[in-house]
Design a protein around this motif. Structure first.
Motif, PDB file in Angstrom:
ATOM      1  N   SER A   4     -13.043  11.743   3.939  1.00  0.00           N
ATOM      2  CA  SER A   4     -12.151  11.001   3.042  1.00  0.00           C
ATOM      3  C   SER A   4     -10.729  11.559   3.057  1.00  0.00           C
ATOM      4  CB  SER A   4     -12.713  11.026   1.627  1.00  0.00           C
ATOM      5  OG  SER A   4     -11.863  10.346   0.746  1.00  0.00           O
ATOM      6  N   ALA A   5     -10.575  12.880   3.012  1.00  0.00           N
ATOM      7  CA  ALA A   5      -9.238  13.490   3.013  1.00  0.00           C
ATOM      8  C   ALA A   5      -8.519  13.217   4.334  1.00  0.00           C
ATOM      9  CB  ALA A   5      -9.334  14.990   2.766  1.00  0.00           C
ATOM     10  N   GLU A   6      -9.250  13.259   5.452  1.00  0.00           N
ATOM     11  CA  GLU A   6      -8.658  12.961   6.758  1.00  0.00           C
ATOM     12  C   GLU A   6      -8.213  11.505   6.822  1.00  0.00           C
ATOM     13  OE1 GLU A   6     -11.917  14.027   9.261  1.00  0.00           O
ATOM     14  OE2 GLU A   6     -11.124  16.027   9.642  1.00  0.00           O
ATOM     15  N   LYS A   7      -9.018  10.609   6.276  1.00  0.00           N
ATOM     16  CA  LYS A   7      -8.686   9.188   6.260  1.00  0.00           C
ATOM     17  C   LYS A   7      -7.441   8.950   5.403  1.00  0.00           C
ATOM     18  CE  LYS A   7     -12.015   6.129   6.573  1.00  0.00           C
ATOM     19  NZ  LYS A   7     -13.156   5.251   6.268  1.00  0.00           N
ATOM     20  N   ASP A   9      -5.021  11.135   4.814  1.00  0.00           N
ATOM     21  CA  ASP A   9      -3.881  11.671   5.572  1.00  0.00           C
ATOM     22  C   ASP A   9      -3.442  10.699   6.663  1.00  0.00           C
ATOM     23  OD1 ASP A   9      -3.813  13.972   4.048  1.00  0.00           O
ATOM     24  OD2 ASP A   9      -4.842  15.216   5.549  1.00  0.00           O
ATOM     25  N   LEU A  10      -4.402  10.117   7.377  1.00  0.00           N
ATOM     26  CA  LEU A  10      -4.091   9.153   8.425  1.00  0.00           C
ATOM     27  C   LEU A  10      -3.408   7.919   7.839  1.00  0.00           C
ATOM     28  CD1 LEU A  10      -4.214   8.217  11.370  1.00  0.00           C
ATOM     29  CD2 LEU A  10      -6.512   7.332  10.894  1.00  0.00           C
ATOM     30  N   ASN A  11      -3.921   7.423   6.719  1.00  0.00           N
ATOM     31  CA  ASN A  11      -3.313   6.250   6.087  1.00  0.00           C
ATOM     32  C   ASN A  11      -1.886   6.539   5.634  1.00  0.00           C
ATOM     33  OD1 ASN A  11      -5.528   4.598   6.469  1.00  0.00           O
ATOM     34  ND2 ASN A  11      -6.447   5.116   4.504  1.00  0.00           N
ATOM     35  N   LEU A  12      -1.626   7.738   5.120  1.00  0.00           N
ATOM     36  CA  LEU A  12      -0.267   8.119   4.731  1.00  0.00           C
ATOM     37  C   LEU A  12       0.657   8.178   5.942  1.00  0.00           C
ATOM     38  CD1 LEU A  12      -0.897  10.889   2.040  1.00  0.00           C
ATOM     39  CD2 LEU A  12       0.139   8.635   1.686  1.00  0.00           C
ATOM     40  N   GLN A  13       0.158   8.725   7.047  1.00  0.00           N
ATOM     41  CA  GLN A  13       0.951   8.814   8.274  1.00  0.00           C
ATOM     42  C   GLN A  13       1.282   7.415   8.796  1.00  0.00           C
ATOM     43  OE1 GLN A  13      -0.540   8.202  11.708  1.00  0.00           O
ATOM     44  NE2 GLN A  13       1.474   8.459  12.567  1.00  0.00           N
ATOM     45  N   ILE A  14       0.309   6.529   8.785  1.00  0.00           N
ATOM     46  CA  ILE A  14       0.523   5.149   9.236  1.00  0.00           C
ATOM     47  C   ILE A  14       1.546   4.461   8.345  1.00  0.00           C
ATOM     48  CG2 ILE A  14      -0.565   2.877   9.440  1.00  0.00           C
ATOM     49  CD1 ILE A  14      -3.122   4.393  10.364  1.00  0.00           C
ATOM     50  N   GLU A  15       1.389   4.588   7.038  1.00  0.00           N
ATOM     51  CA  GLU A  15       2.316   3.948   6.098  1.00  0.00           C
ATOM     52  C   GLU A  15       3.736   4.481   6.287  1.00  0.00           C
ATOM     53  OE1 GLU A  15       3.758   1.331   3.468  1.00  0.00           O
ATOM     54  OE2 GLU A  15       1.721   1.346   4.261  1.00  0.00           O
ATOM     55  N   HIS A  16       3.870   5.785   6.466  1.00  0.00           N
ATOM     56  CA  HIS A  16       5.185   6.391   6.688  1.00  0.00           C
ATOM     57  C   HIS A  16       5.825   5.832   7.965  1.00  0.00           C
ATOM     58  CE1 HIS A  16       8.387   9.321   6.651  1.00  0.00           C
ATOM     59  NE2 HIS A  16       8.041   9.716   7.866  1.00  0.00           N
ATOM     60  N   THR A  17       5.044   5.675   9.007  1.00  0.00           N
ATOM     61  CA  THR A  17       5.547   5.115  10.261  1.00  0.00           C
ATOM     62  C   THR A  17       5.977   3.663  10.070  1.00  0.00           C
ATOM     63  OG1 THR A  17       4.151   6.586  11.580  1.00  0.00           O
ATOM     64  CG2 THR A  17       4.958   4.590  12.662  1.00  0.00           C
ATOM     65  N   LEU A  18       5.148   2.858   9.420  1.00  0.00           N
ATOM     66  CA  LEU A  18       5.464   1.440   9.222  1.00  0.00           C
ATOM     67  C   LEU A  18       6.697   1.241   8.343  1.00  0.00           C
ATOM     68  CD1 LEU A  18       1.894  -0.108   8.780  1.00  0.00           C
ATOM     69  CD2 LEU A  18       3.346  -0.112  10.823  1.00  0.00           C
ATOM     70  N   GLU A  19       6.911   2.124   7.378  1.00  0.00           N
ATOM     71  CA  GLU A  19       8.091   2.032   6.507  1.00  0.00           C
ATOM     72  C   GLU A  19       9.394   2.191   7.285  1.00  0.00           C
ATOM     73  OE1 GLU A  19       7.425   5.078   3.617  1.00  0.00           O
ATOM     74  OE2 GLU A  19       6.192   3.783   2.348  1.00  0.00           O
ATOM     75  N   ARG A  20       9.351   2.867   8.420  1.00  0.00           N
ATOM     76  CA  ARG A  20      10.559   3.154   9.194  1.00  0.00           C
ATOM     77  C   ARG A  20      10.857   2.100  10.261  1.00  0.00           C
ATOM     78  NH1 ARG A  20       8.224   8.517  10.635  1.00  0.00           N
ATOM     79  NH2 ARG A  20       9.299   8.128  12.581  1.00  0.00           N
ATOM     80  N   LEU A  21      10.029   1.057  10.351  1.00  0.00           N
ATOM     81  CA  LEU A  21      10.246   0.014  11.355  1.00  0.00           C
ATOM     82  C   LEU A  21      11.514  -0.778  11.064  1.00  0.00           C
ATOM     83  CD1 LEU A  21       6.645  -1.466  11.701  1.00  0.00           C
ATOM     84  CD2 LEU A  21       7.781   0.149  13.243  1.00  0.00           C
ATOM     85  N   LYS A  22      12.093  -1.343  12.113  1.00  0.00           N
ATOM     86  CA  LYS A  22      13.237  -2.250  11.970  1.00  0.00           C
ATOM     87  C   LYS A  22      12.826  -3.480  11.160  1.00  0.00           C
ATOM     88  CE  LYS A  22      16.518  -4.862  14.795  1.00  0.00           C
ATOM     89  NZ  LYS A  22      16.921  -5.148  16.188  1.00  0.00           N
ATOM     90  N   GLY A  32      -6.463   3.172  13.252  1.00  0.00           N
ATOM     91  CA  GLY A  32      -6.485   4.560  13.700  1.00  0.00           C
ATOM     92  C   GLY A  32      -5.084   5.073  13.886  1.00  0.00           C
ATOM     93  N   SER A  33      -4.954   6.166  14.604  1.00  0.00           N
ATOM     94  CA  SER A  33      -3.650   6.804  14.757  1.00  0.00           C
ATOM     95  C   SER A  33      -2.705   5.944  15.604  1.00  0.00           C
ATOM     96  CB  SER A  33      -3.806   8.180  15.400  1.00  0.00           C
ATOM     97  OG  SER A  33      -4.298   8.059  16.709  1.00  0.00           O
ATOM     98  N   ILE A  34      -1.411   6.085  15.291  1.00  0.00           N
ATOM     99  CA  ILE A  34      -0.371   5.388  16.034  1.00  0.00           C
ATOM    100  C   ILE A  34       0.832   6.317  16.113  1.00  0.00           C
ATOM    101  CG2 ILE A  34       0.534   4.236  13.977  1.00  0.00           C
ATOM    102  CD1 ILE A  34       1.207   1.826  15.812  1.00  0.00           C
ATOM    103  N   ASN A  35       1.514   6.297  17.248  1.00  0.00           N
ATOM    104  CA  ASN A  35       2.699   7.117  17.446  1.00  0.00           C
ATOM    105  C   ASN A  35       3.808   6.188  17.926  1.00  0.00           C
ATOM    106  OD1 ASN A  35       4.666   8.962  18.156  1.00  0.00           O
ATOM    107  ND2 ASN A  35       3.283  10.269  19.334  1.00  0.00           N
ATOM    108  N   ILE A  36       4.875   6.068  17.128  1.00  0.00           N
ATOM    109  CA  ILE A  36       6.001   5.210  17.490  1.00  0.00           C
ATOM    110  C   ILE A  36       7.256   6.062  17.550  1.00  0.00           C
ATOM    111  CG2 ILE A  36       7.406   3.217  16.881  1.00  0.00           C
ATOM    112  CD1 ILE A  36       5.019   2.075  15.381  1.00  0.00           C
ATOM    113  N   LYS A  37       7.830   6.186  18.734  1.00  0.00           N
ATOM    114  CA  LYS A  37       9.090   6.887  18.917  1.00  0.00           C
ATOM    115  C   LYS A  37      10.223   5.901  18.667  1.00  0.00           C
ATOM    116  CE  LYS A  37       7.138  10.677  20.267  1.00  0.00           C
ATOM    117  NZ  LYS A  37       7.044  11.799  19.361  1.00  0.00           N
ATOM    118  N   LYS A  38      11.192   6.291  17.854  1.00  0.00           N
ATOM    119  CA  LYS A  38      12.337   5.455  17.444  1.00  0.00           C
ATOM    120  C   LYS A  38      11.863   4.165  16.755  1.00  0.00           C
ATOM    121  CE  LYS A  38      17.057   4.766  18.704  1.00  0.00           C
ATOM    122  NZ  LYS A  38      17.656   3.703  18.118  1.00  0.00           N
ATOM    123  N   PRO A  39      11.113   4.322  15.649  1.00  0.00           N
ATOM    124  CA  PRO A  39      10.575   3.152  14.955  1.00  0.00           C
ATOM    125  C   PRO A  39      11.646   2.205  14.406  1.00  0.00           C
ATOM    126  CG  PRO A  39      10.241   5.138  13.658  1.00  0.00           C
ATOM    127  CD  PRO A  39      10.741   5.573  15.004  1.00  0.00           C
TER     128      PRO A  39
END
Length: 95
Positions: A4-7, A9-22, A32-39
């Motif tokens: 649950s804690a890992e899930k 953390d992953l959801n927070l990482q995904i949300e943080h990435t999506l918030e930075r999109l154009k 699952g995990s996603i890595n976006i350079k220059k979101p």
């Protein structure tokens, strides 16, 4: 199986990435995990599903339109080395 804690953390990482999109559409699902350079150069439309372990390099700009489903382990590069330069196989310039 993910704890649950890992899930969380992953959801927070995904949300943080999506918030930075154009641009961020509605109904985006990341499986699952996603890595976006220059979101801030990446736009993702509505009802987009992306499989785990995706890597998007957005330096050249990237638009994923509505209703696109992308499988797991996908890598997308949006620019490359200058292969027509004076040094072969490519020089340090980017296109």
């Amino acid at each position: 199986m993910m704890k649950s804690a890992e899930k969380d953390d992953l959801n927070l990482q995904i949300e943080h990435t999506l918030e930075r999109l154009k641009f961020r559409g509605r109904g985006i699902k990341i499986n699952g995990s996603i890595n976006i350079k220059k979101p801030n150069s990446v736009s993702i439309g509505n009802n987009v599903h992306i499989g785990r372990n995706a890597f998007f390099q957005g330096y050249g700009g990237l638009t994923i339109e509505d209703n696109v489903h992308i499988s797991r382990n996908v890598t997308i590069y949006t620019y490359s080395h200058q292969y027509l330069g004076k040094v072969l196989p490519y020089d340090t310039g980017m296109i």
